[in-house]
Design a protein around this motif. Structure first.
Motif, short mmCIF file in Angstrom:
data_model
loop_
_atom_site.label_atom_id
_atom_site.label_comp_id
_atom_site.label_asym_id
_atom_site.label_seq_id
_atom_site.Cartn_x
_atom_site.Cartn_y
_atom_site.Cartn_z
N GLU A 1 0.82 -1.21 0.00
CA GLU A 1 0.00 0.00 0.00
C GLU A 1 0.86 1.26 0.00
OE1 GLU A 1 -2.62 -0.38 3.29
OE2 GLU A 1 -3.63 -2.17 2.51
N ASP B 1 -6.14 -0.73 -9.28
CA ASP B 1 -5.59 -1.13 -7.98
C ASP B 1 -6.46 -2.17 -7.30
OD1 ASP B 1 -7.51 0.95 -7.77
OD2 ASP B 1 -6.96 1.23 -5.68
N HIS C 1 -1.01 -1.59 -6.49
CA HIS C 1 -1.40 -0.87 -5.28
C HIS C 1 -2.45 -1.61 -4.46
CE1 HIS C 1 -2.99 2.75 -2.95
NE2 HIS C 1 -1.74 2.55 -2.56
N GLY C 2 -1.99 -2.52 -3.69
CA GLY C 2 -2.84 -3.26 -2.77
C GLY C 2 -1.96 -4.23 -2.00
N SER C 3 -2.40 -4.64 -0.84
CA SER C 3 -1.63 -5.62 -0.08
C SER C 3 -1.47 -6.89 -0.90
CB SER C 3 -2.33 -5.93 1.24
OG SER C 3 -3.58 -6.56 0.99
N TYR D 1 -6.59 -2.19 -3.90
CA TYR D 1 -6.53 -1.67 -2.54
C TYR D 1 -7.71 -2.15 -1.68
CZ TYR D 1 -5.86 1.83 1.15
OH TYR D 1 -5.64 2.46 2.36
N ASN D 2 -8.91 -2.12 -2.24
CA ASN D 2 -10.11 -2.47 -1.46
C ASN D 2 -10.69 -3.82 -1.85
OD1 ASN D 2 -10.52 -0.59 0.51
ND2 ASN D 2 -11.96 0.66 -0.63
N ASP E 1 -7.82 4.35 -7.37
CA ASP E 1 -8.57 5.11 -6.37
C ASP E 1 -9.81 5.76 -6.97
OD1 ASP E 1 -6.72 4.41 -4.48
OD2 ASP E 1 -5.53 6.23 -4.69
#
Length: 738
Positions: free
Chosen positions: A16, A200, A571-573, A202-203, A174
């Motif tokens: 992240e 990404d 972009h993310g774990s 990310y979520n 994002d």
């Protein structure tokens, strides 16, 4: 082969961290975002440092540190000199974000990674674009078109579409599909079958609760603390998601008639809101329409007080209040100091509205909540006094004298060199040193191995030339005076670009609040004093997700709808990235990639693209219809060669007739609004659009297509009546018939 496309993450892959990626399109190298963390560790920029001088263009997507924080440093220290592209809000609010960060760092440390002047220099090369504006690149990027589209999340947030030879590369990070109080949802859903989608993860593992319920819980948590005599700290960013939170507070304070004071505290808070007031056309439709009809600006804040220092907070003492303070990481800035003051009171609340960055105090508190003790460093800049001030002034005086001496010596050397060259070239008194004699009554001046004899004049010791410079005025004159050349007074194109780029009132004074500018421009000598202390965290901590990003369920739905040929996840774990990668691979026929940092992947399209010419004879018989920004037509032709180029020629025989085709992409939500504006009663029921009492519209996709980009049908159900034919006619008006 298709357009050559390679992607290399420089940061923000399988983690992240800040977003920064290298995208090469047929050799043209884009830098997608240039982010940094609030820790500002230069070692994290090593991958960028290795390629900065090769970048041809920079695309910025959001106005926060994670997307553009490293731009001034890269321009100043890493040799980044490429033009930068962004929307107007990202440009303006990005500058304010970096101003706030630089000032916050400067107040507690000798921060020298970049200055406010460096920020201005970095943003001087920004080309500002409007949403959906196609910008054609030149020179090395000839044939490449870039266009920003609505991303949501932040004001001016951008999904970038890069097109070359008919193939699209879409960079969407994002983004938010939801419409919010001040922003429209993303336009990403309108893209169909791009060659490459970079997005990404990310979520990917998170699913949101209903927004209305989340807002209600948020306000209830604040009111509970305030009514019990406590105060609330909201660590926020400078000019991003904080705008949505301000509108939420304004709305509920109005509805509930609350009187507790709310403060928005950053170094640039008043400048931020002033700029935002002028960006209504970048906000959602309801805000724009409200301003058009009532001249009511949503950011004329009634309950929020804008402040740029803590003086007013200190006057309130322990009175209940809500404070929104930067920075969200709690590393520096007003939020750090206020947290230390509030932490030891159990009645207070620190409410985080976004995940803290790794390695920051905010992230540590979110992962391991109180009660606990944390070590913090309290720093403060104070003016020098007494012996320290005297020593500083003496040192500055010594430095000035050294600089003056160096300048004097340098000037002497320049004068000697200039005088020597002039005399060698034209002075008839110059003679060879080996054959000349110096008269006893004549002054002499030695330059190198040359004697210059000047009868009756002794040059001064400063070696200044004996004559003043003389410039002859050769201007032409007429009966009205001196003849002027108008071109001498015309502004050069580059000067006009600079002025238009800065705009009216774009100097540092207008970007900074008065107090912050006075603090920065104060030339009094100062120093930073620091002391470490242990803080007993007794206050309550809470986290509510107001980051404004699409959740995992929505991201998967958007990807399925867009259905790119190739998907690149960033972009993310590591867990979220692998989860989304497996989901997309399992449920679609996508080629999915998830590169590591500095790993280059080739996502060149497998399709073969050819350029063909349309012959004049063929085009003379083509009837085009306008579709948005384009024109469409049905063409029957044969491929031939003319001058060694592929050419479309009229068919040699009469082509078979084709079935009529309806072209368009109807969204039922938009059609519902259209029918409502026509005075029809419409509502959604069971995934269908109920029109009036008898007619129902359903949108049915081809079940044989993965994703939702296959052929679709709009089914009209109901009896043959006047409403049926009226609605069908209105439906046809949303399509183009070929």
């Amino acid at each position: 082969m298709g357009t050559s496309v390679q992607i290399t993450p420089l940061s923000g892959a399988y983690g992240e961290g800040p977003l920064c990626y290298l995208l090469a399109v047929d050799g043209f190298r884009f830098l997608l975002d240039c982010g940094w963390t609030d820790l500002c560790d230069p070692s994290h920029l090593q991958p960028l440092a290795r390629v900065a001088t090769t970048i041809d263009a920079v695309l910025l997507s959001h106005p926060d540190v994670m997307h553009l924080g490293a731009l001034p440093y890269a321009v100043k220290h890493l040799g980044l000199s490429a033009p930068v592209y962004a929307t107007e809000p990202v440009f303006r609010l990005g500058i304010l974000t970096l101003y706030d960060y630089s000032l916050s760092r400067w107040q507690v440390s000798d921060f020298d990674l970049f200055t406010l002047d460096d920020i201005d220099a970095a943003f001087q090369n920004v080309v500002r674009l409007k949403y959906s504006q196609n910008h054609l690149l030149n020179d090395k990027g000839e044939g490449i078109v870039i266009a920003p589209h609505v991303a949501g999340h932040d004001l001016g947030g951008t999904v970038w579409k890069i097109t070359k030879d008919g193939e699209d590369v879409v960079y969407a990070v994002d983004f938010n599909h939801r419409k919010e109080r001040h922003l429209n949802g993303t336009a990403l859903g309108s893209f169909v079958r791009p060659a490459v989608l970079i997005t990404d993860a990310y979520n990917a593992l998170n699913n949101h609760v209903y927004k209305r319920q989340q807002d209600q819980d948020f306000i209830d948590a604040l009111v509970k603390v305030l009514t019990s005599g406590g105060s609330v700290l909201l660590p926020v960013d400078t000019a991003g998601r904080v705008l949505e939170i301000l509108l939420i507070l304004e709305q509920y304070w109005t509805q509930r008639h609350l009187v507790y004071p709310i403060y928005f505290l950053t170094n640039v808070s008043t400048s931020t809101v002033d700029y935002v007031k002028s960006f209504l056309e970048w906000m959602n439709d309801s805000i724009s329409k409200s301003f058009e009809h009532t001249r009511d600006n949503a950011f004329l804040l009634k309950y929020v007080t804008l402040i740029i220092n803590k003086d007013e907070l200190e006057r309130l003492g322990d009175a209940p209040k809500v404070v929104l303070a930067s920075m969200a990481s709690l590393e520096v800035g007003f939020s750090h100091d206020i947290f230390v003051e509030m932490a030891n009171e159990a009645k207070n609340l620190v409410l985080f509205t976004e995940k803290g960055q790794f390695g920051t105090l905010a992230r540590m508190l979110q992962v391991d909540p109180p009660p606990k003790a944390v070590k913090v460093t309290m720093s403060k800049r104070i003016p020098l006094v007494g012996d320290e001030l005297k020593a500083y002034e003496e040192e500055q005086e010594r430095i000035k004298k050294d600089e003056a001496l160096k300048a004097s010596l340098s000037k002497k050397e320049e004068m000697k060199a200039s005088l020597g060259s002039n005399l060698k070239a034209s002075d008839p008194m110059v003679t060879d040193a080996s054959t000349s004699r110096k008269p006893s009554n004549a002054g002499s001046y030695l330059v190198g191995n040359v004697d210059i004899l000047i009868d009756g004049f002794v040059p001064p010791s400063t070696s200044v030339a004996p004559m003043f410079p003389f410039f002859e005025n050769t201007s032409e004159w007429d009966d009205f005076g001196e003849v002027i050349n108008p071109d001498d007074y015309m502004m050069k194109p580059d000067e006009m670009d600079n002025i238009s780029m800065l705009g009216a009132g774009d100097g540092m004074e207008s970007k900074l609040d008065e107090g912050s500018a006075r603090l920065l421009l104060d030339s009094k000598p100062s120093k930073v004093i620091s002391n470490e202390m242990t803080v007993q965290v007794k206050c309550s901590l809470a986290y509510m997700d107001f980051e404004g990003r699409s959740d995992g369920r929505s991201v998967k739905s958007v990807i399925a709808h867009v259905a790119p040929l190739k998907l690149v996840l960033i972009h993310g774990s590591a867990e979220a990235t692998e989860h989304l990668k497996m989901h997309c691979s399992k449920n679609s026929d996508l080629h999915v990639y998830a590169p590591q940092i500095e790993e280059t992947i080739d996502v060149t399209s497998d399709l073969c693209a050819y350029k063909v010419q349309l012959s004049e004879k063929l085009m003379s018989n083509v009837l085009s219809k306008k579709l948005g920004e384009h024109e469409i037509a049905w063409v029957d032709a044969e491929v031939g060669k003319a001058d060694e180029k592929l050419t479309l020629l009229p068919p040699s025989s009469t082509p078979a007739s084709h079935k009529s085709v309806l072209v368009g992409d109807l969204k039922l939500a938009d059609f519902k609004q259209f029918l409502a504006n026509k005075g029809l009663q419409v509502e959604f029921a069971g995934g269908a659009l109920r029109c009036g009492e008898y007619i129902t519209l359903r949108k049915i996709g081809d079940s044989n297509q993965k994703g939702s980009t296959g052929s679709q049908q709009i089914v009209i159900e109901g009896p043959l009546c006047e409403d049926y034919y009226n609605i069908r006619e209105l439906l046809y008006s949303h399509f183009y018939l070929l």
